[in-house]
Design an enzyme around this catalytic site. Structure first.
Site, PDB file in Angstrom:
ATOM      1  N   HIS A 138      49.903  35.365  33.701  1.00 15.09           N
ATOM      2  CA  HIS A 138      48.754  35.738  32.861  1.00 15.09           C
ATOM      3  C   HIS A 138      48.844  34.975  31.530  1.00 15.09           C
ATOM      4  O   HIS A 138      49.073  35.564  30.473  1.00 15.09           O
ATOM      5  CB  HIS A 138      48.776  37.252  32.622  1.00 15.09           C
ATOM      6  CG  HIS A 138      47.485  37.830  32.132  1.00 15.09           C
ATOM      7  ND1 HIS A 138      46.325  37.084  31.959  1.00 15.09           N
ATOM      8  CD2 HIS A 138      47.155  39.101  31.761  1.00 15.09           C
ATOM      9  CE1 HIS A 138      45.356  37.883  31.524  1.00 15.09           C
ATOM     10  NE2 HIS A 138      45.837  39.098  31.387  1.00 15.09           N
ATOM     11  N   GLN A 141      46.938  35.995  28.203  1.00 15.86           N
ATOM     12  CA  GLN A 141      47.496  37.166  27.523  1.00 15.86           C
ATOM     13  C   GLN A 141      48.647  36.756  26.615  1.00 15.86           C
ATOM     14  O   GLN A 141      48.772  37.216  25.482  1.00 15.86           O
ATOM     15  CB  GLN A 141      47.989  38.178  28.578  1.00 15.86           C
ATOM     16  CG  GLN A 141      48.521  39.456  27.969  1.00 15.86           C
ATOM     17  CD  GLN A 141      47.441  40.224  27.231  1.00 15.86           C
ATOM     18  OE1 GLN A 141      46.384  40.493  27.782  1.00 15.86           O
ATOM     19  NE2 GLN A 141      47.683  40.570  25.976  1.00 15.86           N
ATOM     20  N   ARG A 302      42.829  37.995  22.128  1.00 18.50           N
ATOM     21  CA  ARG A 302      42.460  37.333  23.378  1.00 18.50           C
ATOM     22  C   ARG A 302      41.278  36.396  23.110  1.00 18.50           C
ATOM     23  O   ARG A 302      41.238  35.271  23.582  1.00 18.50           O
ATOM     24  CB  ARG A 302      42.060  38.377  24.448  1.00 18.50           C
ATOM     25  CG  ARG A 302      43.194  39.238  24.971  1.00 18.50           C
ATOM     26  CD  ARG A 302      44.194  38.443  25.780  1.00 18.50           C
ATOM     27  NE  ARG A 302      43.578  37.733  26.896  1.00 18.50           N
ATOM     28  CZ  ARG A 302      43.330  38.254  28.097  1.00 18.50           C
ATOM     29  NH1 ARG A 302      43.686  39.505  28.361  1.00 18.50           N
ATOM     30  NH2 ARG A 302      42.766  37.548  29.061  1.00 18.50           N
TER      31      ARG A 302
HETATM   32  N1  NVA Z   1      50.103  43.628  35.043  1.00 20.60           N
HETATM   33  C1  NVA Z   1      48.760  44.093  34.911  1.00 20.60           C
HETATM   34  C2  NVA Z   1      48.083  43.402  33.767  1.00 20.60           C
HETATM   35  C3  NVA Z   1      46.682  43.835  33.505  1.00 20.60           C
HETATM   36  C4  NVA Z   1      46.039  43.082  32.410  1.00 20.60           C
HETATM   37  C5  NVA Z   1      48.010  43.853  36.196  1.00 20.60           C
HETATM   38  O1  NVA Z   1      48.212  42.818  36.836  1.00 20.60           O
HETATM   39  O2  NVA Z   1      47.221  44.722  36.576  1.00 20.60           O
HETATM   40  N1   CP Z   2      44.862  42.512  29.297  1.00 20.32           N
HETATM   41  C1   CP Z   2      43.906  42.189  30.186  1.00 20.32           C
HETATM   42  O1   CP Z   2      43.925  41.135  30.841  1.00 20.32           O
HETATM   43  O2   CP Z   2      42.923  43.115  30.265  1.00 20.32           O
HETATM   44  P1   CP Z   2      41.756  43.179  31.359  1.00 20.32           P
HETATM   45  O3   CP Z   2      42.401  43.488  32.678  1.00 20.32           O
HETATM   46  O4   CP Z   2      40.861  44.272  30.876  1.00 20.32           O
HETATM   47  O5   CP Z   2      41.063  41.851  31.392  1.00 20.32           O
END
Ligand code: NVA
Ligand code: CP
Length: 317
Positions: A138, A141, A302
């Site tokens: 990610h 993030q 973000r």
């Molecule tokens: N680890 C979490 C992050 C959400 C922003 C997921 O993958 O659901």
């Molecule tokens: N932190 C993040 O990626 O949030 P969302 O899942 O809401 O996009």
């Protein structure tokens, strides 16, 4: 950022591994500048005439809205593409989708389950591709997180960061982002829920260059001790809902960030969470909503960090 093999000038952002320390510095500086300009009402239409496509296989609040609003603020447009509504759902290949969309769009962001899906998009698209979260990484993030840490701590290099909980997508990229910026990170994760081994190896190699230490432990106390930054994430990532009962029993209560854990960290430590959060599970409400929490700055960042990424990938700066 990663330079694609299919087009010499195209760059993609699929994980923090695609960014050098210099790339991260550049993104931080540009994000800070764009944030200041926007807050002063002096935002520039740097992406006028440009369109971002956003494929979502999974739900999202922050990623969707921050990318969409980021494009609007810079004079561009964004198109939301639910993976269930486009022909991907009926079996059109990722390769054909990527080639088709490259004819309409200037940049593509995708949130996927399998990381190889976003890799395939990047391979076949003629436009830059951004990973808006996959099961493995990610990066957007982590750029927002580094920006937030820099704002609150006035530096990155030399800090100590504690991760408590699941060694998930956010943890993987955070290990790389910290190592590349000189932040020492200790991830406290239960056995079987550690970050990817290959990522830990890469982070250690990066840490050799910046002086950052990388550690993985099962002990949250070891991780939290004297930390400048304490970070967690949901224990049940999107797609893992079927493991809820097992995960709750593995993670609770040992890996929860609560006031006892925060007391082990430095007095001026900050608490971070990518959100969405489940109060009472990975973090207690008093920490999440308390004075050390910077989660709302983190969420806002973000927007600013991604605006910088979009400008760089679309060569607007
Ligand atoms: N680890 C979490 C992050 C959400 C922003 C997921 O993958 O659901
Ligand atoms: N932190 C993040 O990626 O949030 P969302 O899942 O809401 O996009």
């Amino acid at each position: 950022m990663k330079t694609s093999k299919t087009s010499s000038s195209k760059r993609d952002l699929l994980s923090m591994q695609d960014l050098s320390s210099q790339d991260i510095d550049r993104i931080m500086s540009l994000a800070t500048k764009l944030k200041k300009e926007h807050k002063a009402g002096r935002g520039r239409p740097l992406l006028r005439g440009k369109t971002l496509g956003m494929i979502f296989q999974k739900p999202s609040t922050r990623t969707r809205v921050s990318f969409e609003v980021g494009m609007y603020q810079m004079g561009g447009d964004a198109v939301y593409l639910s993976a269930t509504d486009i022909q991907l759902a009926r079996g059109e290949t990722i390769e054909d989708t990527a080639k088709t969309l490259s004819g309409y769009l200037d940049c593509l962001m995708a949130r996927v389950y399998d990381h190889t899906d976003v890799q395939k998009l990047a391979t076949y698209a003629r436009i830059p591709v951004i990973n808006g979260l996959s099961d493995a990484f990610h990066p957007c993030q982590i750029l927002a997180d580094l920006l937030t840490i820099k704002e609150h701590k006035k530096k990155l290099k030399g800090l100590k960061l504690a991760w408590l909980g699941d060694g998930d997508n956010v943890c993987n990229d955070l290990l790389l982002g910290c190592a590349k910026t000189g932040i020492s990170m200790t991830a406290a994760c239960p056995k079987g829920y550690e970050p990817l081994e290959q990522v830990v190896r890469l982070a250690r190699a990066e840490g050799q260059k910046t002086g950052a230490q990388v550690a993985v432990t099962e002990d949250p106390v070891v991780a939290a001790k004297d930390a400048d930054v304490v970070v967690t994430d949901t224990f049940i990532s999107i797609g893992k809902e079927g493991e809820r009962a097992t995960r709750e029993s593995v993670f609770m209560p040992k890996y929860q960030v609560n006031s006892e854990i925060m007391k082990l960290a430095r007095r001026d430590a900050i608490f971070m969470h990518c959100l969405p959060a489940k109060r009472g599970q990975e973090v207690t409400a008093d920490v999440m909503d308390g004075p050390q929490s910077v989660v709302w700055d983190e969420a806002e960042n973000r927007l600013h960090a991604q605006k910088a990424v979009l400008c760089i990938l679309m060569k607007a700066v």
